[in-house]
Design a protein around this motif. Structure first.
Motif, mmCIF file in Angstrom:
data_model
loop_
_atom_site.group_PDB
_atom_site.id
_atom_site.type_symbol
_atom_site.label_atom_id
_atom_site.label_comp_id
_atom_site.label_asym_id
_atom_site.label_seq_id
_atom_site.Cartn_x
_atom_site.Cartn_y
_atom_site.Cartn_z
ATOM 1 N N ALA A 33 19.286 21.364 13.321
ATOM 2 C CA ALA A 33 19.050 22.702 13.354
ATOM 3 C C ALA A 33 18.651 23.374 12.153
ATOM 4 N N ILE A 34 18.990 22.691 11.097
ATOM 5 C CA ILE A 34 18.694 23.322 9.495
ATOM 6 C C ILE A 34 17.751 22.690 8.792
ATOM 7 N N SER A 35 17.330 21.152 9.163
ATOM 8 C CA SER A 35 16.375 20.286 8.499
ATOM 9 C C SER A 35 15.788 19.396 9.590
ATOM 10 N N THR A 36 15.797 18.248 9.062
ATOM 11 C CA THR A 36 15.306 17.035 9.789
ATOM 12 C C THR A 36 16.594 15.846 9.529
ATOM 13 N N TYR A 37 17.090 15.278 10.735
ATOM 14 C CA TYR A 37 18.333 14.334 10.647
ATOM 15 C C TYR A 37 17.499 13.106 10.001
ATOM 16 N N ALA A 38 18.140 12.602 8.881
ATOM 17 C CA ALA A 38 17.573 11.706 8.065
ATOM 18 C C ALA A 38 18.763 10.659 7.859
ATOM 19 N N PRO A 39 19.207 9.845 8.687
ATOM 20 C CA PRO A 39 20.195 9.006 8.339
ATOM 21 C C PRO A 39 20.033 7.848 7.183
ATOM 22 N N ILE A 40 20.920 7.428 6.715
ATOM 23 C CA ILE A 40 20.713 6.063 5.903
ATOM 24 C C ILE A 40 20.098 5.096 6.502
ATOM 25 N N ASP A 41 19.061 4.197 5.490
ATOM 26 C CA ASP A 41 18.322 3.014 6.187
ATOM 27 C C ASP A 41 18.960 2.165 6.813
ATOM 28 N N GLU A 42 18.254 1.274 7.577
ATOM 29 C CA GLU A 42 18.740 0.217 8.209
ATOM 30 C C GLU A 42 19.480 -0.862 7.247
ATOM 31 N N ALA A 43 18.715 -1.088 6.245
ATOM 32 C CA ALA A 43 19.146 -2.205 5.403
ATOM 33 C C ALA A 43 20.619 -1.680 4.998
ATOM 34 N N GLU A 44 20.918 -0.463 4.703
ATOM 35 C CA GLU A 44 22.206 -0.262 4.132
ATOM 36 C C GLU A 44 23.315 -0.274 5.294
ATOM 37 N N LYS A 45 22.767 0.064 6.689
ATOM 38 C CA LYS A 45 23.784 0.046 7.778
ATOM 39 C C LYS A 45 23.934 -1.529 7.914
ATOM 40 N N PHE A 46 23.007 -2.418 7.637
ATOM 41 C CA PHE A 46 23.644 -3.917 7.877
ATOM 42 C C PHE A 46 24.185 -4.283 6.847
ATOM 43 N N ARG A 47 24.215 -3.785 5.678
ATOM 44 C CA ARG A 47 25.054 -4.241 4.579
ATOM 45 C C ARG A 47 26.419 -3.931 4.927
ATOM 46 N N ILE A 48 26.568 -2.645 5.535
ATOM 47 C CA ILE A 48 28.258 -2.238 5.988
ATOM 48 C C ILE A 48 28.897 -3.069 7.483
ATOM 49 N N GLU A 49 27.715 -3.137 8.210
ATOM 50 C CA GLU A 49 28.121 -3.833 9.523
ATOM 51 C C GLU A 49 28.506 -5.143 9.317
ATOM 52 N N TYR A 50 27.761 -5.897 8.399
ATOM 53 C CA TYR A 50 27.940 -7.241 8.182
ATOM 54 C C TYR A 50 28.677 -7.261 6.832
ATOM 55 N N TRP A 51 29.441 -6.434 6.381
ATOM 56 C CA TRP A 51 30.204 -6.501 5.248
ATOM 57 C C TRP A 51 31.180 -7.497 5.194
ATOM 58 N N ALA A 52 31.364 -8.567 4.117
ATOM 59 C CA ALA A 52 32.354 -9.551 4.150
ATOM 60 C C ALA A 52 33.743 -8.923 4.077
ATOM 61 N N LEU A 53 33.906 -7.780 3.819
ATOM 62 C CA LEU A 53 35.219 -7.191 3.967
ATOM 63 C C LEU A 53 35.320 -6.728 5.506
ATOM 64 N N GLU A 54 34.387 -6.422 6.034
ATOM 65 C CA GLU A 54 34.618 -5.980 7.322
ATOM 66 C C GLU A 54 34.867 -7.074 8.187
ATOM 67 N N GLU A 55 34.146 -8.252 7.605
ATOM 68 C CA GLU A 55 34.439 -9.641 8.415
ATOM 69 C C GLU A 55 35.738 -10.203 8.546
ATOM 70 N N ALA A 56 36.168 -10.002 7.191
ATOM 71 C CA ALA A 56 37.554 -10.502 6.889
ATOM 72 C C ALA A 56 38.599 -9.542 7.722
ATOM 73 N N LYS A 57 38.299 -8.256 7.844
ATOM 74 C CA LYS A 57 39.084 -7.488 8.596
ATOM 75 C C LYS A 57 39.361 -7.919 10.157
ATOM 76 N N LEU A 58 37.963 -8.364 10.640
ATOM 77 C CA LEU A 58 37.919 -8.657 11.957
ATOM 78 C C LEU A 58 38.865 -10.047 12.106
ATOM 79 N N GLN A 59 38.645 -11.063 11.261
ATOM 80 C CA GLN A 59 39.232 -12.101 11.262
ATOM 81 C C GLN A 59 40.472 -12.317 11.231
ATOM 82 N N ARG A 60 41.249 -11.014 10.832
ATOM 83 C CA ARG A 60 42.733 -10.916 10.591
ATOM 84 C C ARG A 60 43.318 -10.230 11.980
ATOM 85 N N MET A 61 42.458 -9.806 12.871
ATOM 86 C CA MET A 61 42.813 -9.328 14.229
ATOM 87 C C MET A 61 43.651 -10.300 14.867
ATOM 88 N N PRO A 62 44.667 -9.921 15.324
ATOM 89 C CA PRO A 62 45.502 -10.931 16.353
ATOM 90 C C PRO A 62 44.974 -11.467 17.405
#
Length: 681
Positions: free
Chosen positions: A382-411
């Motif tokens: 509405a006020i500009s152009t949508y420009a999210p973070i790039d996919e390399a940064e998304k990948f760094r978070i999606e496959y973050w070691a800390l996220e993986e550790a959290k998933l491994q702790r799930m019951p």
């Protein structure tokens, strides 16, 4: 609970209760204060901050991590740099005060290092719209002046905490920040001031977008992509749901959620929806739950169901190939293995959004997050152009070691996790016991009964027992009515995405001799049990076949299906009909991986709707015993001398649905404590 903690929880609950402020389980709040060290008796400065995985709207004291500020601030001196900042999360454990409360989250540094007594980090749609605008930095200056400072994108962690702390020091007039691609952070000297500053940022951004935004941020309406009328829309959604669930369960089974929220339909009707959807979401909380982008059907709303399915299958293959390529572009030698390439969000023009996850709550929340993302895209466009973070940064978070550790702790998942069950006649007795057991073992359950109020009450009771409002729903269903049966199947697949287990339990009985039994008596019992189970099985089988994931159909028949006794010709004959339906359907549906089995109970008096409705009194009269002694009478005529309870039947139903019986179909399981005359020959 001290005043500081009380104020923090109250502020958190107020902010978290309004979805405009932050998404479910998103963001965190904190407060600093002083308490007496129980060991030294000296005052000690503490930080109370929402722990990992908690939700602001429902936060309690148990959800707070409690850290010593002196030790946490000392971490600055041992910080090894941004390349090793993940190590600092483990270091937080050495800063805990006493037992420490909840596990500290990745954002703990932001709260501990910023020199303010109270700090809020939130993910409001309006704030993220500014944060993801192509000229977000300039817009932040234009909208807020020097009261809010722009922070370029940085992955959450210790360095981001240092960055915001420095901004606070360098900008004493500032009340907070816009975090590029992410959200907002605000602070205050008091809890009330921090909350006011958070709301000022959110509401100022909202007003600016409303006053300066374009009227059609999603583009001109696309011909044929507008919302279908309500009945047609939901009928189409139900027709597609099982097929879609089969597609998105290619890697592993998923539970689904459907919404036809007007904002979703508006987004899909605009000419820019394809471009925007392909850009994906930005806020880490969003894409961790929705994946980097959705699957979008590129056909108009009036395309045939067959054409839609064919195209969805093609798009799904392309989505999986694209996701694998994304993974391979960015994965390194130490990246976690790919977690599956199926989409979490599927958008159907004119119909709505399907979202998926490991359980209903996860699926529902994924949909809520994508709705947040749509709101963000609307504001940014509405006020500009949508420009999210790039996919390399998304990948760094999606496959973050800390996220993986959290998933491994799930019951470990429960035995029936991801499975969806429809149980007919489930508001009481055997049906309710079965639904309760299946839900306790991880299944989502639909309680179907002729009485809608009783069905809803039973679903509510089961949800309370499980402690999860996303596991059970109650619906009205007249199994003798073909349209009502289809409506029940539609309600099931729209509630949870599909169906895996059908339990044909609806029934009634009239105890009469041959000469007393009328044609109406005969028709009533055959309509409910023989015709009813046929109709429900037929409608469920279509969905099961369309889904392609196998499944289970269970008939609650009776000892009377094989045992001849006096004064119940209509009941026993229809039970024999049901028993043979088991064999017939087992033979027909085996090629689709659908197992069909039966359970033959006997003498289930306690909690039984049938016995309470007059059948018990009449059977007691036949056997010459008081009605209240009927259960004991039945027990004494068995080999095991045990009374059969609804829970005993539920145990058998659960067992038949487990992997232990993966190779069993066409079986009739007696649950009668041993009636030799009813042994199967």
């Amino acid at each position: 609970m001290n005043t500081t903690v009380t104020e923090l929880i109250e502020r958190s609950n107020r902010l978290g209760a309004d979805p405009k402020n932050t998404n479910y389980a998103g963001g965190n709040t904190s407060a600093k204060g002083t308490e007496t060290d129980p060991v030294t008796g000296d005052p000690v400065e503490l930080l109370w901050v929402k722990g990992s995985g908690g939700d602001l709207g429902t936060l309690t004291e148990k959800g707070l991590a409690v850290l010593r500020l002196d030790r946490m601030r000392a971490l600055v001196d041992v910080y090894p740099g941004v390349e090793r900042e993940d190590e600092m999360v483990a270091a937080f454990d050495y800063c805990l005060h006493g037992r420490g409360g909840a596990a500290p989250s990745i954002d703990t540094a932001m709260h501990g290092l910023v020199d303010a007594a109270h700090v809020d980090h939130l993910h409001p749609d309006s704030g993220i719209a500014i944060a993801t605008a192509a000229d977000g930095e300039a817009l932040t200056k234009q909208i807020f002046g020097d009261r809010v400072v722009w922070v370029p994108w940085r992955r959450p962690g210790f360095q981001l905490g240092l960055d915001i702390a420095e901004i606070k020091r360098s900008n004493p007039q500032a009340i907070g920040t816009i975090l590029g691609g992410h959200g907002i952070t605000a602070w205050g000297d008091t809890s009330a001031q921090a909350e006011a500053h958070s709301l000022e940022i959110i509401e100022t951004a909202e007003r600016y977008i409303a006053e300066h935004g374009r009227s059609a941020p999603f583009g001109a309406p696309l011909d044929g992509y507008g919302a279908l009328p309500d009945p047609q829309r939901r009928t189409r959604a139900a027709a597609l749901a099982p097929f879609l669930r089969g597609l998105v369960s290619t890697h592993k089974p998923q539970v689904g959620h459907f919404t036809d929220d007007p904002r979703v339909l508006e987004f899909l009707a605009g000419s820019e929806h394809s471009r925007l959807a392909a850009l994906g979401t930005s806020c880490p909380d969003h894409f961790l739950r929705t994946k980097v982008k959705p699957l979008v059907l590129d056909l108009p709303a009036d395309a045939s169901i067959d054409d839609a399915k064919a195209r969805l299958a093609e798009l799904h293959d392309a989505y999986r190939a694209d996701y694998r390529a994304y993974y391979e572009r960015h994965a390194t030698a130490d990246s976690p293995a790919m977690r599956g390439a199926d989409p979490a969000i599927v958008l159907i023009p004119g119909v709505g959004m399907f979202s998926y996850g490991k359980d209903k709550q996860t699926a529902r929340v994924a949909g809520e997050f994508y709705l947040n993302a749509i709101n963000v895209m609307r504001g940014a466009e509405a006020i500009s152009t949508y420009a999210p973070i790039d996919e390399a940064e998304k990948f760094r978070i999606e496959y973050w070691a800390l996220e993986e550790a959290k998933l491994q702790r799930m019951p470990k998942p429960k035995p029936l996790a991801t499975r969806i069950a429809l149980v007919t006649g489930a508001a009481s007795g055997i049906g309710k016991a079965i639904a309760t057991r299946l839900a306790a073992e991880g299944a989502c359950v639909v309680i179907a009964d002729l009485d809608a109020e009783k069905a809803e009450a039973a679903a509510s009771e089961i949800s309370q027992e499980i402690g999860n409002t996303d596991v059970a729903v109650g619906i009205a269903a007249d199994v003798t009515d073909e349209a009502a049966v289809q409506a029940a199947i539609d309600a099931t697949v729209l509630a949870f995405g599909g169906i895996d287990i059908l339990v044909n339990n609806a029934g009634l009985s009239l105890s009469k001799s041959l000469l007393e039994t009328t044609a109406d008596d005969w028709d009533l019992q055959h309509n409910v049990m023989a015709r009813g189970s046929f109709l429900v099985s037929k409608a469920a089988a279509k969905a099961l076949i369309d889904q392609g994931l196998g499944g289970d159909i269970i008939y609650i028949s009776s000892k009377n299906s094989v045992f001849a006794g006096p004064n119940n010709i209509a009941y026993s004959a229809t039970k024999a009909d049901q028993a043979h339906q088991v064999r017939l359907l087992a033979a027909e549906l085996g090629e689709h991986g659908v197992k069909v089995n039966g359970i033959n109970p006997d003498g289930v008096v306690r909690g039984s709707g049938i016995f309470a409705g007059g059948w018990g009194a009449k059977r007691a009269a036949v056997y010459g015993v008081p009605e209240e002694e009927l259960g004991k009478y039945y027990a004494q005529r068995t080999l095991l001398k045990r009374e059969v309870l609804p829970e005993n039947v539920a145990n058998a139903a659960f067992a038949l649905c487990t992997s232990d019986f993966s190779h069993t179909t066409g079986l009739h399981v007696p649950v009668d404590a041993g009636v030799a005359a009813a042994f199967l020959r």
